[in-house]
Scaffold this active site. Structure first.
Site, PDB file in Angstrom:
ATOM      1  N   ARG A 185      24.624  56.009  15.287  1.00 17.68           N
ATOM      2  CA  ARG A 185      22.955  56.473  13.837  1.00 17.68           C
ATOM      3  C   ARG A 185      21.746  55.800  14.768  1.00 17.68           C
ATOM      4  O   ARG A 185      21.503  54.418  14.885  1.00 17.68           O
ATOM      5  CB  ARG A 185      23.682  56.245  12.542  1.00 17.68           C
ATOM      6  CG  ARG A 185      23.782  57.236  12.697  1.00 17.68           C
ATOM      7  CD  ARG A 185      24.087  57.073  11.000  1.00 17.68           C
ATOM      8  NE  ARG A 185      26.139  57.817  10.570  1.00 17.68           N
ATOM      9  CZ  ARG A 185      26.570  56.730   9.886  1.00 17.68           C
ATOM     10  NH1 ARG A 185      26.071  55.858   8.969  1.00 17.68           N
ATOM     11  NH2 ARG A 185      27.569  56.879   9.932  1.00 17.68           N
ATOM     12  N   HIS A 195      30.721  56.455  14.479  1.00 17.34           N
ATOM     13  CA  HIS A 195      29.734  56.881  14.297  1.00 17.34           C
ATOM     14  C   HIS A 195      27.854  56.443  13.557  1.00 17.34           C
ATOM     15  O   HIS A 195      26.938  56.336  14.456  1.00 17.34           O
ATOM     16  CB  HIS A 195      29.983  58.210  12.790  1.00 17.34           C
ATOM     17  CG  HIS A 195      30.985  59.415  12.958  1.00 17.34           C
ATOM     18  ND1 HIS A 195      29.927  60.231  13.368  1.00 17.34           N
ATOM     19  CD2 HIS A 195      32.093  58.837  13.823  1.00 17.34           C
ATOM     20  CE1 HIS A 195      31.408  61.197  13.253  1.00 17.34           C
ATOM     21  NE2 HIS A 195      32.270  60.762  14.236  1.00 17.34           N
ATOM     22  N   ALA A 206      27.244  60.146   4.407  1.00 16.41           N
ATOM     23  CA  ALA A 206      28.854  60.007   5.351  1.00 16.41           C
ATOM     24  C   ALA A 206      29.804  60.188   4.000  1.00 16.41           C
ATOM     25  O   ALA A 206      29.019  59.738   3.389  1.00 16.41           O
ATOM     26  CB  ALA A 206      28.461  58.553   5.575  1.00 16.41           C
TER      27      ALA A 206
END
Length: 190
Positions: free
Chosen positions: A67, A63, A45
């Protein structure tokens, strides 16, 4: 007309994949699916969180929530160094970089290059491209495609558009495959 989505067998043989798309196009979700098809994932990231920017913090949180818990997450604004130091890559089935645009913004900021001539960040982009090309493991790279919209009204907007456009071309040239994501739909470019 053929199906534009990759087959799992083809994905496993592909070493480098570039996933391009506009804002909210679905590029990150598509890239996550590609990376997950090869086993464990190391998620790189590149965003640098500014606690004062609540909108961006919320985007990053979405985000993170998406994950899988077993993914290794590396939050770093320096993907070049992470790719060069590939010792930890052996445990990962794939490395996913999300995304090149936030990395590029951080590099322009670090060099105070918003008012500088185009190419000022060439040492950074050159090193990144070289690291991508030399990386020996599965790699999925997410990058914004910003050249399809209006011409930005500000110099900094035009600088970013030009720098990311040039970098995307260089990455596409060295990647084994490339996709453009539009409205959540992948278009296989290469």
């Amino acid at each position: 007309m053929s199906d534009s989505s990759p087959t799992p067998r083809r994905v496993r043989r592909t070493r480098r994949t570039l996933v391009l798309g506009g804002a909210r196009s679905g590029k990150s979700a598509f890239a996550e699916t590609l990376a997950a098809d090869t086993g464990p994932v190391r998620y790189l990231a590149t965003a640098v969180l500014d606690p004062a920017d609540l909108d961006f913090a919320e985007r990053i949180a979405r985000h993170r929530d998406r994950r899988p818990a077993d993914w290794t997450v590396v939050e770093s604004a320096d993907p070049t160094a992470i790719l060069i130091d590939s010792a930890s890559a052996a445990a990962a089935g794939a490395t996913l970089i999300d995304d090149v645009g936030t990395w590029l913004t951080a590099r322009i900021d670090a060099r105070a290059a918003w008012e500088s001539p185009r190419g000022t960040i060439a040492p950074d982009t050159d090193a990144f491209v070289e690291a991508v090309e030399a990386y020996a493991h599965r790699l999925v790279i997410v990058s914004p495609e910003v050249g399809m919209g209006v011409i930005p009204a500000t110099r900094s907007g035009r600088l970013f558009r030009d720098e990311i456009g040039t970098l995307n071309q260089r990455l596409a040239a060295i990647c084994d495959e490339a996709f453009l994501i539009v409205a959540g739909l992948p278009i296989h470019l290469k």
